[in-house]
Motif scaffolding. Structure first.
Motif, short mmCIF file in Angstrom:
data_model
loop_
_atom_site.label_atom_id
_atom_site.label_comp_id
_atom_site.label_asym_id
_atom_site.label_seq_id
_atom_site.Cartn_x
_atom_site.Cartn_y
_atom_site.Cartn_z
N LYS A 389 0.83 -1.20 0.00
CA LYS A 389 0.00 0.00 0.00
C LYS A 389 0.87 1.25 0.00
O LYS A 389 0.60 2.21 -0.73
CB LYS A 389 -0.92 -0.01 1.22
CG LYS A 389 -2.00 -1.07 1.16
CD LYS A 389 -2.88 -1.02 2.40
CE LYS A 389 -3.98 -2.07 2.36
NZ LYS A 389 -4.83 -2.04 3.57
N LEU A 390 1.92 1.20 0.87
CA LEU A 390 2.81 2.35 0.92
C LEU A 390 3.50 2.56 -0.42
O LEU A 390 3.62 3.70 -0.90
CB LEU A 390 3.85 2.13 2.03
CG LEU A 390 4.85 3.26 2.26
CD1 LEU A 390 4.11 4.55 2.65
CD2 LEU A 390 5.85 2.89 3.35
N LEU A 391 3.95 1.43 -1.03
CA LEU A 391 4.58 1.55 -2.35
C LEU A 391 3.59 2.04 -3.38
O LEU A 391 3.94 2.83 -4.27
CB LEU A 391 5.16 0.19 -2.77
CG LEU A 391 6.39 -0.28 -1.98
CD1 LEU A 391 6.77 -1.69 -2.42
CD2 LEU A 391 7.56 0.68 -2.19
N ALA A 392 2.34 1.52 -3.26
CA ALA A 392 1.33 2.01 -4.20
C ALA A 392 1.09 3.51 -4.01
O ALA A 392 0.98 4.27 -4.98
CB ALA A 392 0.03 1.23 -4.01
N HIS A 393 1.04 3.90 -2.69
CA HIS A 393 0.87 5.33 -2.42
C HIS A 393 2.06 6.12 -2.95
O HIS A 393 1.88 7.17 -3.58
CB HIS A 393 0.71 5.52 -0.92
CG HIS A 393 0.53 6.95 -0.51
ND1 HIS A 393 -0.60 7.68 -0.84
CD2 HIS A 393 1.35 7.79 0.19
CE1 HIS A 393 -0.50 8.90 -0.37
NE2 HIS A 393 0.68 9.00 0.27
N LYS A 394 3.26 5.54 -2.69
CA LYS A 394 4.46 6.23 -3.20
C LYS A 394 4.47 6.23 -4.72
O LYS A 394 4.92 7.20 -5.35
CB LYS A 394 5.71 5.55 -2.66
CG LYS A 394 5.94 5.80 -1.18
CD LYS A 394 7.25 5.17 -0.74
CE LYS A 394 7.52 5.48 0.74
NZ LYS A 394 8.79 4.87 1.19
N ALA A 395 3.98 5.08 -5.29
CA ALA A 395 3.92 5.03 -6.75
C ALA A 395 2.94 6.09 -7.27
O ALA A 395 3.22 6.75 -8.27
CB ALA A 395 3.47 3.64 -7.20
N ALA A 396 1.81 6.20 -6.56
CA ALA A 396 0.87 7.25 -6.97
C ALA A 396 1.49 8.62 -6.83
O ALA A 396 1.38 9.48 -7.72
CB ALA A 396 -0.41 7.15 -6.13
N GLU A 397 2.19 8.81 -5.67
CA GLU A 397 2.87 10.10 -5.50
C GLU A 397 3.93 10.29 -6.56
O GLU A 397 4.11 11.40 -7.08
CB GLU A 397 3.49 10.15 -4.10
CG GLU A 397 2.47 10.22 -2.97
CD GLU A 397 3.13 10.29 -1.62
OE1 GLU A 397 4.39 10.15 -1.58
OE2 GLU A 397 2.44 10.50 -0.61
N ALA A 398 4.67 9.17 -6.84
CA ALA A 398 5.70 9.28 -7.89
C ALA A 398 5.07 9.58 -9.23
O ALA A 398 5.62 10.36 -10.04
CB ALA A 398 6.50 7.97 -7.95
N GLU A 399 3.90 8.93 -9.49
CA GLU A 399 3.22 9.21 -10.75
C GLU A 399 2.78 10.67 -10.79
O GLU A 399 2.94 11.35 -11.83
CB GLU A 399 2.01 8.28 -10.87
CG GLU A 399 1.27 8.40 -12.18
CD GLU A 399 2.09 7.94 -13.37
OE1 GLU A 399 1.78 8.36 -14.50
OE2 GLU A 399 3.05 7.16 -13.17
#
Length: 617
Positions: A389-399
């Motif tokens: 989830k954190l990576l997904a959140h970070k991925a979303a933030e990165a996106e």
């Protein structure tokens, strides 16, 4: 009635102690008892029915004697001690123990007596036969060999071998025990009575078995000899050899035996053979020899007749008893086998139970470990899910950051394009300024040339006026009058010079002010551009850092995406161009103060040529 009369009515008794091979018994006997009464009492007590082999022996001085059954006990030469000591022993030995010994108690008493005679070395036995006999003795005493129960050293307290055999070989007690145990282990399944019978069957083949030895002399002057009496007959031995007789008289070949005091006579059945005579040292010994000879001969003749009804009954009972015991032993053996099988099955079940318990314990431990592992995996899964989830959140933030960077990059491109456009406009403006400066320089040259020409015309006009004045005064007066009448002409001529100079000066000052304003305005714009470039540099560094973090994050996620960003070299070029423009403006601004305006144009061209400014696109 008197006390003396009471004493006479009380029966008189005497104490007797009878020692068998495995027990001691005491009896209170009446004075009138004969030897047969005491012997029958002992036999009944022991449970013995084959009484013809046994007798009661007692010690007389330096020899022994057997209690006579037809005489009273106290009338014989028995010891006067109280109690009187008797030994219940086998007096006569059978020829074949397996056929003649019927009762088990008879076999047992013979076994104990023969065993004692072998251990006391009264019967010679070879070491090999001694070990074998010892193994049967151990089987009779301990039963079947069990390695779990019969540990090394279990025979340490038992006397099994003659001392002569132990001294003959240099072997330790453990070594002898090992040899005996090796034979003992092979006797598995043999009962006690069978083991004792096997012992007697081996012992009856020994040379000294059942032989009673007596010291004799063939005549009064000859050397000593030994007379042996056994179930087979009479034998003559040398004193140093009790194993091999020098002469034998079987019972079947003896017609008569008699003695007279110390002389003993043996008459053979064959009258052609000589009568054998020998002498003994004591009359008591002769009596004992005669007694043994009569008893052995009677048994010899009895063996060759049909058994009596009593013996037949005893043999039938013994046969039935043996069959019953055999059946019982078989049943016992089966039960024992079943018990052993049950014990083995129980041990196997216990072993299996222990194994299953161990397996269950291991399974429980494995289950606990599995549960712990499952909990750990669940925790790890939860952590992984949270990390996902954190990576997904970070991925979303990165996106989002990537999109922002793309937007920023697009803005940066647009700003770069605008800045390039401004740079081009600045270059064009610089070119225009240079052209305008050249144009102004040309105009200044023209004005200077016009001024020079005007000054030259004025100088020529003044000279010509002086010349005209000198030659034609009247004309000069008219001119002066005309001049007086026409003042505007002179003023205009005179004012021409001043008005032109003032106008030129004002135009130059106005152009200088315009140049200064334009230069200041351009310098302000260039400073703003430089400030924007510096901010773009900072943003570029931040974007580069964010791009590096984004690339590392994307590498962790498995992909890398290069964001769009402004090249540092382009920023450097823009910075250099701005610095050049500032230098040019400063040069132009400084040249405005130079009076000789013809000198600043080559300098400006030199700077532009040095940095190749006009070749930049």
């Amino acid at each position: 009635m008197s006390i003396l009369g009471l004493k006479k009515k009380q029966p008189k008794t005497f104490k007797v102690k009878v020692i068998t091979m495995d027990a001691e018994m005491e009896f209170s006997c009446e004075v009138k008892w004969k030897g047969k009464d005491l012997f029958d009492l002992v036999c009944r007590t022991v449970g013995l029915r084959e009484t013809w082999f046994f007798g009661l022996r007692y010690t007389v001085k330096d020899t022994y004697a057997w209690l006579k059954q037809e005489k009273r006990v106290l009338d014989q030469e028995v010891p006067k001690d109280s109690p009187i000591m008797f030994h219940f022993l086998a007096k006569f030995f059978p020829e074949k123990v397996e056929e003649e010994l019927v009762q088990e108690i008879t076999q047992h008493l013979f076994f104990l007596q023969v065993k004692k005679q072998i251990l006391d070395e009264e019967i010679f036995c070879s070491p090999e036969a001694s070990v074998l006999l010892a193994s049967y003795a151990v089987q009779a005493k301990y039963g079947d060999y069990d390695p779990n129960f019969h540990k090394p050293g279990f025979l340490a307290q038992d006397e099994l071998l003659p001392k002569r055999v132990l001294m003959q070989y240099q072997m330790t007690a453990d070594m002898w025990e090992e040899k005996i145990t090796a034979w003992y282990a092979e006797h598995r399944g043999i009962a006690r009575d069978e083991a004792e019978m096997e012992y007697l069957k081996i012992a009856q083949d020994l040379e000294m078995y059942g032989v009673s030895y007596f010291h004799i002399t063939q005549n009064k002057r000859d050397t000593d000899l030994l007379l042996g009496v056994d179930a087979q007959g009479l034998h003559i031995y040398s004193p140093n050899n009790k194993l091999n007789p020098s002469k034998s008289f079987p019972w079947s070949g003896i017609r008569n035996i008699s003695y007279s005091e110390k002389e003993f006579t043996i008459k053979p059945l064959d009258k052609k053979k000589d009568v054998f005579k020998f002498y003994s040292s004591q009359l008591r010994v002769n009596k004992l020899i005669l007694q043994l000879c009569i008893g052995n001969h009677d048994l010899f003749m009895r063996r060759r007749k049909v058994d009596s009804i009593e013996v037949q009954q005893m043999k039938a009972q013994a046969k039935e008893e043996k069959a019953r015991k055999k059946m019982e032993r078989q049943i016992l053996a089966r039960e024992k086998q079943m018990r052993e099988e049950a014990e083995r099955a129980k041990e196997e079940m216990e072993r299996r139970l222990f194994q299953l318990q161990d397996e269950a314990r291991l399974a429980n431990e494995a289950l606990l470990r599995s549960e712990e592992t499952a909990d750990l995996l669940a925790e790890k899964a939860q952590i992984a899910e949270e990390e996902a989830k954190l990576l997904a959140h970070k991925a979303a933030e990165a996106e989002q950051e990537r999109q922002r960077l793309e937007v920023t990059a697009m803005k940066t491109k647009e700003e770069k394009r605008l800045m390039e456009q401004k740079m081009r406009e600045a270059e064009q403006l610089a070119v225009k300024l240079v052209e305008q400066s050249e144009r102004r320089l040309k105009e200044a040259d023209h004005l200077k040339q016009d001024l020079t020409e005007a000054k030259d015309a004025e100088r020529r006009a003044k000279q010509k006026l002086l010349e005209i004045t000198k030659t034609t005064y009247p004309l000069w007066a008219g001119v002066l009058a005309w001049t007086a009448h026409s003042p505007d002409l002179t003023t205009s001529r005179l004012d021409f010079k001043d008005s032109d100079m003032k106008r030129l000066s004002m135009e130059i000052e106005r152009e200088r002010l315009e140049y200064m304003e334009k230069s200041k305005h351009l310098q302000d714009q260039l400073k703003e551009l430089k400030t924007e470039i510096e901010s773009l540099k900072l943003e570029e560094q931040q974007q580069q850092q964010q791009a590096n973090m984004y690339s590392l994050h994307n590498e962790a996620r498995g992909y890398v995406q290069d964001p769009l960003y402004i090249s540092h070299s382009n920023v450097c070029i823009l910075s250099i161009l701005l610095d050049l423009l500032l230098c040019i403006l400063k040069i132009i601004f400084c040249l405005t103060d130079i009076k000789t305006t013809t000198t600043y144009i080559p300098w400006i061209k030199l700077v532009f040529l040095k940095y190749n400014l006009f070749s930049y696109h």
